[in-house]
Each structure stands twice: as structure tokens, then as C-alpha cells.
Design a protein around this motif. Structure first.
Motif, short mmCIF file in Angstrom:
data_model
loop_
_atom_site.label_atom_id
_atom_site.label_comp_id
_atom_site.label_asym_id
_atom_site.label_seq_id
_atom_site.Cartn_x
_atom_site.Cartn_y
_atom_site.Cartn_z
N SER A 46 35.80 46.71 30.92
CA SER A 46 35.68 46.11 30.74
C SER A 46 35.98 44.77 31.74
N PRO A 47 35.07 44.46 32.12
CA PRO A 47 35.47 42.93 33.75
C PRO A 47 36.66 41.92 32.68
N GLY A 48 37.87 41.64 33.12
CA GLY A 48 38.56 40.95 32.54
C GLY A 48 39.60 41.14 31.17
N ILE A 49 39.22 42.78 31.19
CA ILE A 49 40.60 43.73 30.25
C ILE A 49 41.58 44.28 31.22
N ALA A 50 42.87 43.81 30.62
CA ALA A 50 44.27 44.88 31.13
C ALA A 50 44.91 45.15 30.48
N ARG A 93 43.82 49.14 35.19
CA ARG A 93 42.67 48.54 35.22
C ARG A 93 41.22 49.66 35.20
#
Length: 483
Positions: free
Chosen positions: A238-242, A307
């Protein structure tokens, strides 16, 4: 087949690149799509065609992958449940156009030649069906198709330097020669009908055969080498997840566990898939699937964090196993959408990354598969054995790992024991390089490999290659030139 534009638009097995040459199975599917299958005469003609030996394919000699893909707005069959003033019914692609790779042709002519004389009644019916086909490949690839006796054409094109001919591989040909193409087979029509009734994709019903170019190597392979993997299926977090790269082995083990679980739920015999689960017999020479974490590296602001994840399918994976694997990853129960990693809290959300999707380059398949002469580790590789005392012979150890990974022998090897060779790459602690505490603590390093010819990826090497360590990033054209 005469294309009305000198372009062939159809997605190939390599993400972001057009299929070439056109597959015989695509032609058969085009005929089936316009045939009246309630007419026993037309059905019988198609059944006759599917039982014939694979055809020769005659294509233009001078073709090239288009620099830009074709972009278009495409409404889908789905309709928004509660469309607002800013939502278009049937538009589910997030407000972005779709893209398709395409190949530029000097001559917009392609021929499929079955070297057999059909009964007169069959030939007439096939001529009628072919004349109804409006396009070939994508719906934008308008085409005129016709069927006729090749002897009446005096075998036009044979020996013509404007065309090349692809021939089905013969038993005496080298196993690795040529390219794999989808072909019709006895029972293909019924499989397509059953798939249509159950809303399953046609590509899962295909069977493949290797082809070679008459009198030479494949133009697609000329001047470059191919790695051991055929497909790379990627998923983005998901965007922002690393995720910290130190958890790479835990993340990729979670991907493997999720794949095994989904295969079992779908009713497949997982024990019969050693290249997927990784527990091979000593006599089994098949290459294993690789479960990968995708780190953000190679950019000025790269941080090395994962990512997304990917699954690399080896070229020698049996067709039925490949279908099963792609089916559970992309279609069964909505596809792979969650990834549970022990000791990392709630499951991570996953989104399948389609070829040419407008997402972070780190999770785009092409970022890890594009041909390049120079490949550099994005995650440290773990050697397959201990080098000589004092680190002597480290380069030789890396070269041996390349051979064990199914890669060509590099012309030059750069090795660093600490620090990376790309912006954002990190060293990992000793315990982060072992899947089990009792494993030998083999040394790790970062490497840059220089090959004599461009090599297509993904490239991954070392003793932990099937779990993502040793994953390499291809150099850009500018970097290669500088090298």
C-alpha cells in the motif's frame, strides 16, 4: 493476415514487451471468437485445424519494439454502484489510460502455414471464418484475414529477405534453442468453450511449443542473452508502506507460504510441484521459483526499503504448474491481496502490478527484467560456498554463483564486502542472512556484473537466491555507457 496499420499490438510473456512472433494459438482463438459453434460444420473445421501439426510462421524480417506503448481510455464491463458526478460508469482504471506494448513492422503481413492439404469442405469453411475476423491481437489492431491453399501462392515469401520463417522445434534441435510459443492442440476448442462457460481466461488453456528461426537464431534473442526466468509477477505494498530490507527473508518466506496455501485451497497437489515449493529430489534439475522482495535502490533519494514483492517463474516450469501458479496469484479468490509476515503485525495489503502500470518504478516488472550488460546487487548476495582463506578467490566464488544461477559467465566482476554499489543499498546483519539459526553463516557481499551481451532479467544469485537475496538491478543505458 494483413494488418491495416504497420503495428502489431499484443502483450507478450515478457512484461512491457509485445508478443513476437504472433502465437498460433492467438490465431486459433481469433477464429473461434467469430465462428458459429452451434453449426456442426464450422465446429468440425476448427476441430480439424486443432489436430494438425503446429504451423510455420512467416513474419516481416525488419521489426522493432515501439519506443512508446499505445495508450487509450478503455471502459470495462463493470459499472460503478453509486457513480457520482466525477465518476464515469464502467471506468475502473483509476482515471488513467491503459497501455499496450506494440511492435513496428516494415511489412504489415503475417502468414501461418500448415503444411497439409485440407479437404475441400474444410478449406471453404475456414476461408469463411477467417474473413469474419475484424482484428488480431488488441481490438485496435484492425486486420484482414483470409485462408487459401499455399500452393496457389507458389509459397510466396519463401527465400524472400523481407520475411523470416519460424519453424516448430524438431527433436534433434538443442533444447534451449528458439522461443516458446502457444499453439493449438487436439481438444483446444473444447477447453476454450469450457473456460468461456466458467469465466476463465483463455491463456490458461494454452499449450506451448518451442520455435526457431529458419537458418539462424531468434531475432528476439540475437545480440542478447536470456536469464533463467520467464515471468516476473510483482505486487506493491500500500502507498506509504515500506519494510526494512533486514526482513527480506521473512517477507519472501511469507510469500512462499501464501502461494502454497492458495494452491492447496484451489485443490492443486502442491507436493507434485517441487519447483514451486523448493524441496527437490537430488535428481531433479528443474530451476526453482524465486520469491523476491523489491527494494527502492539506484536513485538519489533511495532508502533501500522494500516497496513490494515478486515471484519469478523459471523458464522450465511445467506448463500446468505455471497455469496453476498464475491462477492462484491473479484470479483465485480475488488473487493474492494479503501477505502475513510473522512478528510484523497485521498482514500487508498487496496490489498486483500490471505491465506498464503507473506505479513506483521499484515494483514495475520491467525495472527488474529489462536487458542490460551491467547488473548490480540491490540486496546483498550470500555466497554458495566459502571462499579461500583471507577472502582470496572471492571473484571466482561470485562467478561460480553466476553459473549455478543459470547466468552467463561475466566478463568482469566487482565485489565489495561492506557497503553497496548502488544508492540506497544496505548491508545486512549476519542473522538476517540466514533462514534458520543452524544454517552456516556464509559470507555476503555486493557485486556488479559486466556481461559480454545484454542479459534479460530478473537476475538473482547466491545461496539465498530463491528467497530474494542477491537480487540485481539492471543498469540504465547512461550507466552502461559510462561503465
Amino acid at each position: 493476415m494483413h494488418l491495416l496499420e504497420p503495428l502489431y499490438q499484443a502483450s507478450g510473456s515478457q512484461p512491457g514487451r509485445a508478443e513476437w512472433p504472433p502465437h498460433p494459438a492467438r490465431l486459433f482463438c481469433a477464429l473461434v471468437s467469430v465462428a458459429d459453434l452451434d453449426d456442426p460444420v464450422e465446429e468440425a473445421a476448427l476441430r480439424w485445424l486443432e489436430t494438425q501439426p503446429a504451423p510455420l510462421i512467416r513474419v516481416p524480417a525488419q521489426t522493432a519494439e515501439a519506443v512508446t506503448a499505445r495508450n487509450a481510455w478503455v471502459p470495462t464491463n463493470a459499472v460503478a454502484k453509486e457513480p457520482g458526478h466525477a465518476v464515469l460508469p464502467g471506468r475502473t482504471n483509476g482515471g488513467s489510460p491503459k497501455s499496450w506494448p506494440q511492435r513496428v513492422l516494415r511489412h504489415p503481413e503475417v502468414a501461418f502455414v500448415w503444411e497439409v492439404e485440407p479437404p475441400q469442405s474444410v478449406r471453404v469453411v475456414l476461408e469463411a471464418i477467417a474473413g469474419r475476423v475484424p482484428y488480431f491481437g488488441r481490438a485496435t489492431g484492425h486486420a484482414l484475414l483470409h485462408a487459401q491453399n499455399s500452393s496457389a501462392r507458389e509459397d510466396q515469401g519463401a527465400g524472400d529477405t523481407d520475411f523470416v520463417e519460424w519453424l516448430p522445434l524438431q527433436p534433434a534441435d538443442p533444447v534451449k534453442a528458439g522461443s516458446t510459443l502457444r499453439v493449438p492442440y487436439a481438444g483446444y476448442l473444447q477447453r476454450l468453450r469450457s473456460a468461456f462457460d466458467s469465466q476463465q481466461p483463455a491463456w490458461q488453456q494454452a499449450q506451448s511449443l518451442r520455435y526457431r528461426v529458419r537458418g539462424g537464431e531468434s531475432p528476439a534473442d540475437s545480440g542478447q542473452d536470456r536469464g533463467p526466468y520467464r515471468d516476473l509477477v510483482t505486487f506493491a505494498f500500500s502507498p506509504g508502506i515500506a519494510v526494512d530490507p533486514g526482513y527480506t527473508l521473512a517477507v519472501t518466506a511469507g510469500v512462499r507460504a501464501a502461494v502454497m496455501s492458495r494452491l492447496e485451497k484451489a485443490g492443486h497437489d502442491v507436493r507434485a510441484m517441487p519447483q514451486v515449493h523448493g524441496h527437490k529430489d537430488k535428481n531433479d534439475q528443474g530451476r526453482l521459483c524465486a520469491y523476491l522482495g523489491l527494494p527502492f535502490v539506484g536513485h538519489t533519494h533511495a532508502d533501500g526499503m522494500l516497496r513490494g514483492v515478486a515471484i519469478a517463474l523459471p523458464d522450465d516450469l511445467p506448463l500446468l504448474h505455471r497455469r496453476a501458479l498464475l491462477g492462484v496469484l491473479l484470479h483465485f479468490d480475488g488473487g493474492l491481496r494479503k501477505l502475513a509476515v510473522p512478528k510484523m503485525g497485521p498482514p500487508l495489503n498487496l496490489t498486483y502490478v500490471k505491465p506498464a502500470a503507473s506505479v513506483l518504478k521499484t515494483v514495475q516488472p520491467h525495472s527488474w527484467t529489462r536487458p542490460s550488460r551491467v547488473w548490480t546487487t540491490a540486496l546483498p548476495m550470500v555466497l554458495d560456498h566459502f571462499p579461500k582463506r583471507g577472502g582470496r578467490g572471492l571473484d571466482d566464488s561470485v562467478v561460480k554463483s553466476c553459473r549455478m544461477a543459470g547466468l552467463p559467465v561475466p566478463e568482469q566482476v566487482e565485489v565489495v564486502r561492506q557497503g553497496g554499489l548502488l544508492p540506497g543499498t544496505r548491508d545486512l546483519a549476519s542473522h538476517q542472512l540466514r533462514r534458520k539459526a543452524e544454517e552456516r553463516p556464509l559470507p555476503s557481499c555486493h557485486v556488479r556484473l559486466h556481461f559480454a551481451r545484454p542479459l534479460s532479467g530478473p537476475v538473482v544469485l547466491g545461496s539465498k537466491k530463491t528467497f530474494g537475496l542477491g537480487l540485481c538491478l539492471p543498469a540504465s543505458t547512461m550507466t552502461e555507457t559510462a561503465s
